[in-house]
Design a protein around this motif. Structure first.
Motif, PDB file in Angstrom:
ATOM      1  N   ASP A  48       2.303   1.738  -3.427  1.00  0.00           N
ATOM      2  CA  ASP A  48       1.255   2.208  -4.327  1.00  0.00           C
ATOM      3  C   ASP A  48       1.073   3.718  -4.210  1.00  0.00           C
ATOM      4  OD1 ASP A  48      -1.036   0.960  -6.095  1.00  0.00           O
ATOM      5  OD2 ASP A  48      -1.993   2.520  -4.892  1.00  0.00           O
ATOM      6  N   GLU A  95       0.829  -1.208   0.000  1.00  0.00           N
ATOM      7  CA  GLU A  95       0.000   0.000   0.000  1.00  0.00           C
ATOM      8  C   GLU A  95       0.864   1.259   0.000  1.00  0.00           C
ATOM      9  OE1 GLU A  95      -3.350   2.011   2.872  1.00  0.00           O
ATOM     10  OE2 GLU A  95      -3.733  -0.010   2.111  1.00  0.00           O
ATOM     11  N   THR A 149      -6.750  -3.459   2.167  1.00  0.00           N
ATOM     12  CA  THR A 149      -5.781  -2.578   1.520  1.00  0.00           C
ATOM     13  C   THR A 149      -6.471  -1.713   0.476  1.00  0.00           C
ATOM     14  OG1 THR A 149      -5.265  -4.349  -0.036  1.00  0.00           O
ATOM     15  CG2 THR A 149      -3.809  -4.108   1.858  1.00  0.00           C
ATOM     16  N   ARG A 150      -5.856  -0.545   0.246  1.00  0.00           N
ATOM     17  CA  ARG A 150      -6.328   0.357  -0.798  1.00  0.00           C
ATOM     18  C   ARG A 150      -5.212   0.500  -1.822  1.00  0.00           C
ATOM     19  NH1 ARG A 150      -8.858   4.371   3.484  1.00  0.00           N
ATOM     20  NH2 ARG A 150      -6.746   5.201   3.492  1.00  0.00           N
ATOM     21  N   LEU A 151      -5.433  -0.046  -3.001  1.00  0.00           N
ATOM     22  CA  LEU A 151      -4.413  -0.028  -4.051  1.00  0.00           C
ATOM     23  C   LEU A 151      -5.016   0.531  -5.331  1.00  0.00           C
ATOM     24  CD1 LEU A 151      -2.946  -3.628  -3.525  1.00  0.00           C
ATOM     25  CD2 LEU A 151      -2.086  -1.479  -2.567  1.00  0.00           C
ATOM     26  N   SER A 152      -4.261   1.440  -5.974  1.00  0.00           N
ATOM     27  CA  SER A 152      -4.712   2.020  -7.238  1.00  0.00           C
ATOM     28  C   SER A 152      -4.272   1.200  -8.438  1.00  0.00           C
ATOM     29  CB  SER A 152      -4.149   3.439  -7.374  1.00  0.00           C
ATOM     30  OG  SER A 152      -2.731   3.391  -7.589  1.00  0.00           O
ATOM     31  N   ASP A 200      -6.226  -5.267  -4.493  1.00  0.00           N
ATOM     32  CA  ASP A 200      -6.951  -4.181  -3.843  1.00  0.00           C
ATOM     33  C   ASP A 200      -8.167  -4.738  -3.100  1.00  0.00           C
ATOM     34  OD1 ASP A 200      -7.838  -1.466  -3.307  1.00  0.00           O
ATOM     35  OD2 ASP A 200      -9.347  -1.784  -4.869  1.00  0.00           O
TER      36      ASP A 200
END
Length: 229
Positions: free
Chosen positions: A81, A78, A164-167, A100
């Motif tokens: 990212d 993360e 998790t926050r993934l672009s 994500d």
């Protein structure tokens, strides 16, 4: 110059890398060991921000190898990212990883999640997970086990449940999954699922404590792989 940003896993602290730092520095590398902390109400995103803050201290132009052990596999992905231009390679050491929206509990067996929740309810006010004994990390030698036992800390439960926050930016950064044998969880499969090449190392889950020189050699190879690419 290469900087290794070494991120410890759950129940551990920056001291987890004490035996790895000297051989890395002897080889001419810099090291940073951010402290994720064990505050009971923090989550995975808070830990990722701590790593981002460490990345922001690295001078422009330095090559960065971002290393995450165990739970910190999710954290470093993360963080990478969020700062894809600052990270040359991501390395997981027996690290959890997923796409994500994945939390550690999403990736772990149901029995693991149930046991962790039960431990938090029984001994951590439902918010903190007491540390397992050293043998759960594969550390069984009397001296090393005593050293580890006096340092392990309760860990915030929310870090295991927060997704998790993934672009997608992290997926453009080369990655390697170093997997210890015998395996405790399918860390090679987690790494392969996110596109990382897999290396195997004989040793327990806390291999940085029991076999620091062997792990340091692999990490330095990652530096060479990055600088020669």
């Amino acid at each position: 110059m290469t900087t290794f940003v070494l991120v410890h896993g759950a129940w551990h602290g920056p001291w987890a890398w004490d035996r790895i730092v000297p051989p890395l520095r002897a080889a001419g590398a810099r090291t940073l060991t951010p402290d994720l902390g064990a505050v009971q109400d923090v989550g995975l995103h808070d830990h990722a921000r701590t790593v981002v803050a460490a990345l922001d201290t690295v001078p422009d132009g330095e090559d960065v190898v971002l290393v995450g052990h165990s739970y910190a596999g999710l954290v470093v992905r993360e963080a990478a990212d969020a700062r894809p231009g600052a990270v040359g390679r991501v390395v997981l050491v027996d690290g959890w990883a997923g796409p994500d929206g994945s939390s550690l509990f999403d990736l772990a067996p149901d029995a693991f999640a149930a046991a962790v929740r039960a431990a938090a309810e029984a001994h951590g006010d439902g918010r903190r997970v007491p540390a397992p004994p050293p043998e759960r990390f594969g550390v069984v030698g009397a001296e090393d086990a005593a050293w580890l036992a006096e340092r392990l800390l309760p860990h915030p439960l929310r870090t295991f449940t927060e997704p998790t926050r993934l672009s997608g930016a992290v997926d453009r950064i080369p990655g390697t999954a170093i997997c210890c044998r015998p395996q405790t969880y399918p860390f090679d499969r987690f790494g392969q699922a996110v596109g990382y090449r897999t290396l195997y190392l004989d040793g327990p889950h806390d291999v940085m404590l029991t076999d620091p020189e062997a792990l340091a050699r692999l990490l330095l190879q990652e530096r060479e792989a990055r600088t020669s690419a």
